[in-house]
Design a protein around this motif. Structure first.
Motif, PDB file in Angstrom:
ATOM      1  N   ASP A  28     -78.640 -28.956 -59.541  1.00 15.60           N
ATOM      2  CA  ASP A  28     -78.485 -27.522 -59.824  1.00 15.60           C
ATOM      3  C   ASP A  28     -79.666 -26.725 -59.228  1.00 15.60           C
ATOM      4  O   ASP A  28     -80.809 -27.173 -59.293  1.00 15.60           O
ATOM      5  CB  ASP A  28     -78.444 -27.362 -61.366  1.00 15.60           C
ATOM      6  CG  ASP A  28     -77.865 -26.031 -61.823  1.00 15.60           C
ATOM      7  OD1 ASP A  28     -77.203 -25.361 -61.010  1.00 15.60           O
ATOM      8  OD2 ASP A  28     -78.069 -25.670 -62.998  1.00 15.60           O
ATOM      9  N   HIS A  29     -79.389 -25.555 -58.687  1.00 11.08           N
ATOM     10  CA  HIS A  29     -80.420 -24.610 -58.241  1.00 11.08           C
ATOM     11  C   HIS A  29     -81.541 -25.209 -57.408  1.00 11.08           C
ATOM     12  O   HIS A  29     -82.701 -25.255 -57.823  1.00 11.08           O
ATOM     13  CB  HIS A  29     -81.028 -23.891 -59.441  1.00 11.08           C
ATOM     14  CG  HIS A  29     -80.110 -22.873 -60.029  1.00 11.08           C
ATOM     15  ND1 HIS A  29     -79.763 -21.714 -59.374  1.00 11.08           N
ATOM     16  CD2 HIS A  29     -79.434 -22.854 -61.203  1.00 11.08           C
ATOM     17  CE1 HIS A  29     -78.931 -21.020 -60.121  1.00 11.08           C
ATOM     18  NE2 HIS A  29     -78.699 -21.693 -61.236  1.00 11.08           N
TER      19      HIS A  29
ATOM     20  N   GLU B 277     -84.068 -20.060 -66.940  1.00 10.31           N
ATOM     21  CA  GLU B 277     -83.755 -20.995 -68.012  1.00 10.31           C
ATOM     22  C   GLU B 277     -84.695 -22.163 -67.811  1.00 10.31           C
ATOM     23  O   GLU B 277     -85.325 -22.288 -66.769  1.00 10.31           O
ATOM     24  CB  GLU B 277     -82.274 -21.410 -68.008  1.00 10.31           C
ATOM     25  CG  GLU B 277     -81.823 -22.209 -66.803  1.00 10.31           C
ATOM     26  CD  GLU B 277     -80.308 -22.437 -66.784  1.00 10.31           C
ATOM     27  OE1 GLU B 277     -79.800 -23.065 -67.704  1.00 10.31           O
ATOM     28  OE2 GLU B 277     -79.653 -21.996 -65.833  1.00 10.31           O
TER      29      GLU B 277
ATOM     30  N   HIS C 278     -79.067 -15.599 -66.094  1.00 11.99           N
ATOM     31  CA  HIS C 278     -79.568 -16.774 -66.819  1.00 11.99           C
ATOM     32  C   HIS C 278     -80.449 -16.302 -67.964  1.00 11.99           C
ATOM     33  O   HIS C 278     -81.225 -15.367 -67.797  1.00 11.99           O
ATOM     34  CB  HIS C 278     -80.408 -17.651 -65.894  1.00 11.99           C
ATOM     35  CG  HIS C 278     -79.626 -18.272 -64.784  1.00 11.99           C
ATOM     36  ND1 HIS C 278     -79.779 -17.891 -63.476  1.00 11.99           N
ATOM     37  CD2 HIS C 278     -78.696 -19.249 -64.793  1.00 11.99           C
ATOM     38  CE1 HIS C 278     -78.965 -18.629 -62.720  1.00 11.99           C
ATOM     39  NE2 HIS C 278     -78.296 -19.454 -63.495  1.00 11.99           N
TER      40      HIS C 278
ATOM     41  N   HIS D 187     -72.253 -19.225 -63.833  1.00 10.49           N
ATOM     42  CA  HIS D 187     -73.624 -19.446 -64.321  1.00 10.49           C
ATOM     43  C   HIS D 187     -73.931 -18.412 -65.393  1.00 10.49           C
ATOM     44  O   HIS D 187     -73.318 -17.351 -65.432  1.00 10.49           O
ATOM     45  CB  HIS D 187     -74.645 -19.244 -63.181  1.00 10.49           C
ATOM     46  CG  HIS D 187     -74.661 -20.340 -62.176  1.00 10.49           C
ATOM     47  ND1 HIS D 187     -75.748 -21.133 -61.975  1.00 10.49           N
ATOM     48  CD2 HIS D 187     -73.711 -20.764 -61.301  1.00 10.49           C
ATOM     49  CE1 HIS D 187     -75.471 -22.013 -61.019  1.00 10.49           C
ATOM     50  NE2 HIS D 187     -74.245 -21.808 -60.585  1.00 10.49           N
TER      51      HIS D 187
ATOM     52  N   ASN E  31     -70.960 -23.746 -65.999  1.00  8.54           N
ATOM     53  CA  ASN E  31     -72.266 -24.337 -66.305  1.00  8.54           C
ATOM     54  C   ASN E  31     -72.624 -24.075 -67.765  1.00  8.54           C
ATOM     55  O   ASN E  31     -72.537 -22.945 -68.243  1.00  8.54           O
ATOM     56  CB  ASN E  31     -73.345 -23.732 -65.404  1.00  8.54           C
ATOM     57  CG  ASN E  31     -73.202 -24.180 -63.960  1.00  8.54           C
ATOM     58  OD1 ASN E  31     -72.260 -24.892 -63.606  1.00  8.54           O
ATOM     59  ND2 ASN E  31     -74.143 -23.774 -63.135  1.00  8.54           N
TER      60      ASN E  31
HETATM   61 ZN   LIG Z   1     -77.503 -21.268 -62.869  1.00  7.63          ZN
END
Ligand SMILES: [Zn+2]
Length: 287
Positions: A87-88, A142, A182, A215, A237
């Motif tokens: 992720d990311h 996050e 987020h 997201h 997500n």
């Molecule tokens: Zn995300």
């Protein structure tokens, strides 16, 4: 029998394509430990649901490649389809590191400009790995994500730009910005911030086989997420929204034996994950 060509050969692609055909969504759950991993696998198996397990680049460095290998091996050994996703990935060096591992992810998400995304899509294809990207930065932070430069730098995705971005980069999955962020939401929460009309337009403009990803789900209500699933989003997500029971169970049992608190924490986490599979995503029974 020969295996299908890429990307049909890819597990994340297969899981999400089946979700599109079946009209449901699959949860992508962020894990930070082997206990988290175990909870997601237990929930998926108990509910006969497909799932995606995702790790931040943080795990590449903190846990190291052996943990990625363990996570992939555990996920792929489950009795239901479970893909492992990075992720990311904001740093090109992390994406390169991920793609150089002997046992690597089924899919990775890269955050960045067209050139970076396109480059990673090409390199990842050589390893049979599919790629998710966001078009406009989905703001907020996050645990495990670098903090945004500004709190309000989230931008709404333009449907036409989204279609162009997909064409230019060749990404397989797209995370649009339609008011989702987020971490902390302003007053009104996700219910007041998400522009579902825009999300629907983006879905219509982008080729059908490119799956949409949501997201910034915390703290959206079940009904709102169900609306998003109806709009055609297939990867949802979930991080903070399924961790509360786990954190409480850990707190309550931390003075007990090592085995007891681990068992209680995993049980609580698997229960929360199972609930969203059954009641929100519609993925239960679809493995
Ligand atoms: Zn995300």
């Amino acid at each position: 029998m020969s295996s299908p060509p890429f990307p049909e050969s890819n597990l994340t692609h297969q899981i999400l394509a089946r979700a599109r055909e079946g009209g449901y969504a699959v949860g992508a759950f962020n894990i930070y430990s082997a206990l988290n991993l175990q909870a997601i696998i237990q929930a998926a198996e108990a509910n006969n649901s497909p799932a995606i397990i995702q790790l931040f680049p943080w795990s590449l460095h903190f846990h190291g490649p052996h943990f990625i290998s363990y996570a992939v091996s555990a996920a792929h050994s489950a009795s239901v389809p479970i893909a492992v996703h990075l992720d990311h990935c904001t740093l090109p060096s992390d994406a390169e590191l991920a793609l150089s591992l002997p046992v690597t992810f089924d899919s990775i998400m890269v955050d960045g400009e067209v050139e970076y995304v396109k480059d990673i899509v090409e390199k990842a294809a050589k390893r049979g790995v599919t790629v998710e990207a966001e078009l406009d930065r989905i703001a907020g932070g996050e645990e495990g994500l670098p903090p945004p430069e500004k709190v309000d730098d989230g931008k709404m995705t333009d449907p036409k730009e989204a279609a162009e971005f997909v064409k230019k980069t060749g990404v397989h999955f797209l995370a649009p910005g339609f008011g989702n962020v987020h971490g902390g939401y302003p007053m009104g929460g996700p219910e007041g911030c998400w522009d579902l009309e825009r999300l629907g337009e983006i879905r219509n403009m982008v080729p059908e086989e490119v799956e949409m990803v949501l997201h910034g789900t915390t703290p959206a209500g079940d009904e709102l997420i169900k609306e998003v699933v109806k709009s055609g989003v297939r990867k949802i997500n979930m991080n903070g929204m399924v961790r509360k029971g786990y954190v409480n169970a850990m707190r309550e049992n931390v003075g007990a034996s090592e085995m007891k608190w681990q068992q209680e924490a995993v049980r609580a986490y698997a229960e929360d994950v199972g609930r969203v599979m059954r009641e929100v995503l519609g993925s239960a029974g679809k493995a």
